[in-house]
Design an enzyme around this catalytic site. Structure first.
Site, mmCIF file in Angstrom:
data_model
loop_
_atom_site.group_PDB
_atom_site.id
_atom_site.type_symbol
_atom_site.label_atom_id
_atom_site.label_comp_id
_atom_site.label_asym_id
_atom_site.label_seq_id
_atom_site.Cartn_x
_atom_site.Cartn_y
_atom_site.Cartn_z
ATOM 1 C CB CYS A 144 -0.883 0.396 1.276
ATOM 2 S SG CYS A 144 -1.379 -1.427 1.936
ATOM 3 C CG ASP B 297 -6.078 -1.895 8.681
ATOM 4 O OD1 ASP B 297 -5.642 -1.466 9.401
ATOM 5 O OD2 ASP B 297 -7.448 -1.506 8.404
ATOM 6 C CB CYS C 23 -2.446 1.571 4.413
ATOM 7 S SG CYS C 23 -3.269 -0.077 5.048
ATOM 8 C CG ASP C 24 -7.904 0.049 4.986
ATOM 9 O OD1 ASP C 24 -7.303 -0.002 3.801
ATOM 10 O OD2 ASP C 24 -8.170 -1.016 5.721
ATOM 11 C CE LYS C 25 -8.849 1.637 9.997
ATOM 12 N NZ LYS C 25 -8.530 0.811 9.103
ATOM 13 C CB CYS D 8 -7.103 -3.768 -0.517
ATOM 14 S SG CYS D 8 -6.181 -4.334 0.994
ATOM 15 C CD GLU E 191 -10.479 -2.789 9.484
ATOM 16 O OE1 GLU E 191 -9.870 -3.946 8.914
ATOM 17 O OE2 GLU E 191 -10.513 -1.864 9.006
ATOM 18 C CB SER F 150 -11.750 -5.595 6.602
ATOM 19 O OG SER F 150 -11.468 -5.196 5.273
#
Length: 578
Positions: free
Chosen positions: A60, A92, A133-135, A205, A455, A481
């Protein structure tokens, strides 16, 4: 050559960097800048932070350093002086399914705080932020709104699809393969082959999981250049967007366009609309309130859910649908999705963006292509309401959230099977000691109780891989997630750690879920719940020092975004005007 290259230098008399570059008393400060090879001219220009979450933890983030160099070129070409710095990420996909996931949501706050501290400490005038990435995406956007200096966000790009047995695959397929493998429906060799081929490049992702959801948000909310979220990470066109983002932040600086001019209530509604229309991650219901909090805007889980309720689901993206981020990019990216929504009357077209133009002006020449079914017309939606639904009831007085994209059945009723941590629930799933028709309850995983609000993808994906994704339900005061699918309800509040109803449940209690009506109930009387509440005692978690302890002391409810400070409403001044 962009017009801003030929424009005169910007007056620094009101910019933060004057505190470190102007006047004889700042000679020691300038000596540090000379030590890094800066010229008198560069020191006299605005100092622009170029922040990335680059690291070697996961694909990521691995391409962000390259893109930062292009962003710096754009800043420099437009008469700014870029200053690159990095902050952390917790990825994650690697943190998932074990104690490491407790660090994930906490990292959002650390990212925002560390960018704030770096900008404040060095008096930078503007910010280009790149995240993967996510956060890290909401963390960077939160910092931009908090600081309120001219800012442009840019996503690092999604991963290319993997190929396994002639089909496109993502990391979601690997998580679900663990469930297939556990029941003997996948061989060791096939599992290994899949894990080796699912993630073939740099990038986040590939489905409409949290990273791509928040990347869509960055464009919809107006903090990113139109189209910048779309190109996969390996594509060279990302560098062009990065360079353009550097130019754009300098134009925002010249015109004094700030994040809080952009992130308004209507812009937040646009962002929630795009999440719902794309069947995006339930985590957006945590991150949008947190971004709003930085602007002093009340926009909680219920406000997000209200937008979800009125928005048609039109983008057929994984995990609920067929397509991945690259497929959306191939038909024109997020602008195509936004244009379909604008044409249908679902977006506020008059919201300002970092281009200096409105949403409607940015989309004026965008055409929704025919002959494709990645993005449909709002007149022909996949379903008439959004892919994500808010729930409320006596089991969740503060609300909860569920992704319904791709689900055929929107009601569920069954007996509770209670677990006080994810590991115990995963073990029960792995050993198949649960029963069809049960409602699996995972509690003490909320922001305070975890701490860190983990998650549950490892558990939900294993259930799906076992063919039980819609034959059981799962509720938690933790999170899911963006790759989660099935009847999985998260963000249940109040959380168990503070005596919320989820902490009062016992095995066998009948839980009733209706995602059409938006309700989440336990079939117990108020009197019985009160009796149990009087007997309930708080639990002591295992993190009594360090960052997770500190987080648990300050974090608020998921309903309000799980934030850790009072926000813009409590400000007496904003950094941009220091």
């Amino acid at each position: 050559m962009p017009d801003d290259v030929r424009k005169p230098a910007i007056d620094k008399s009101k910019l933060p960097s004057r505190h470190v570059t102007v006047g004889p008393e700042r000679a020691p400060h300038r000596s540090y800048l000379y030590a890094m090879g800066l010229s008198d001219e560069q020191i006299a220009q605005p100092l622009v932070g170029v922040a990335t979450t680059w690291n070697e933890a996961a694909p990521c983030n691995i391409a962000l350093s390259r893109q930062a160099q292009a962003a710096k070129k754009g800043v420099a070409a437009a008469n700014g002086t870029p200053r690159e710095f990095c902050t952390i990420t917790v990825t994650d996909g690697i943190a998932m399914g074990h104690q490491g996931m407790k660090s994930s949501l906490v990292s959002r706050e650390v990212i925002a705080d560390s960018i704030e501290l770096t900008m404040r400490g060095h008096c930078y005038d503007a910010l280009v932020g790149l995240a993967g990435c996510d956060k890290s995406l909401p963390g960077v956007m939160m910092a931009m709104v908090r600081l309120n200096v001219p800012s442009v966000f840019m996503y690092g790009g999604s991963i290319l699809p993997g190929r396994f047995k002639g089909k496109d695959v993502t990391v979601q397929d690997v998580f679900e393969a663990v469930g297939l493998h556990s029941v003997g429906n996948m061989s060791d060799e096939d599992l290994h082959d899949l894990e080796c081929h699912a993630c073939p490049s740099a990038g986040s992702c590939g489905g409409q999981f949290t990273a791509n959801t928040m990347a869509c948000v960055s464009e919809a909310i107006g903090l990113a250049l139109p189209g910048s979220a779309g190109a996969p990470a390996p594509y060279e066109s990302r560098d062009q967007y990065a360079e353009a983002s550097g130019h754009a932040v300098m134009e925002c600086l010249r015109r004094n366009i700030r994040p809080r001019d952009i992130v308004t209530r209507k812009a937040l509604e646009n962002a929630a609309t795009v999440v719902a229309a794309s069947g995006g991650s339930t985590n957006a219901a945590l991150h949008l309130p947190a971004i709003a909090h930085e602007a002093g805007i009340d926009f909680d889980l219920h406000a997000v859910a209200e937008v979800f309720r009125r928005t048609p689901y039109i983008a057929d993206l994984k995990p609920g649908g067929k397509y991945i981020a690259k497929d959306l990019f191939d038909i024109g990216g997020v602008p195509v999705l936004m244009k379909a929504l604008l044409d249908g009357g679902y977006l506020h077209g008059d919201c300002l963006t970092v281009t200096g133009k409105t949403v409607a002006e940015n989309l004026a020449d965008v055409v929704v292509p025919s002959g494709q079914d990645v993005v449909r017309s709002t007149k022909n939606p996949i379903s008439p309401t959004g892919g994500v639904v808010g729930l409320r009831g006596n089991l969740a007085p503060q609300g909860a959230i569920v992704k319904v994209a791709g689900m055929a059945k929107l009601q569920f009723r069954g007996p509770a099977r209670c677990f006080d941590c994810e590991e115990d629930a995963f073990e029960a799933v792995e050993k198949r000691t649960y029963k069809e028709g049960e409602v699996i309850v995972i509690r003490y995983e909320g922001p305070r109780g975890g701490p860190g609000m983990r998650e549950m993808l490892a558990t939900t994906a294993a259930l799906y891989g076992q063919g039980m994704g819609e034959k059981v339900a799962l509720i938690t005061d933790g999170r899911f997630s963006g790759a989660t699918r099935g009847f999985c309800i998260g963000h249940v509040g109040p959380e168990a750690a503070v005596g919320g109803p989820i902490g009062l449940l016992q095995d066998g209690d009948i839980i009733s879920i209706d995602a059409e009506k938006g309700t989440l109930e336990v079939e117990l009387s108020d009197e019985e719940l009160e009796r149990r509440r009087k007997r309930w005692k708080p639990r002591r978690h295992d993190f009594q020092s360090g960052a997770l302890w500190k987080y648990a002391q300050t974090v608020g409810d998921a309903e309000k975004g799980a934030v850790t400070h009072p926000g813009a409403k409590a400000e007496t001044h904003v950094y941009a005007d220091v």
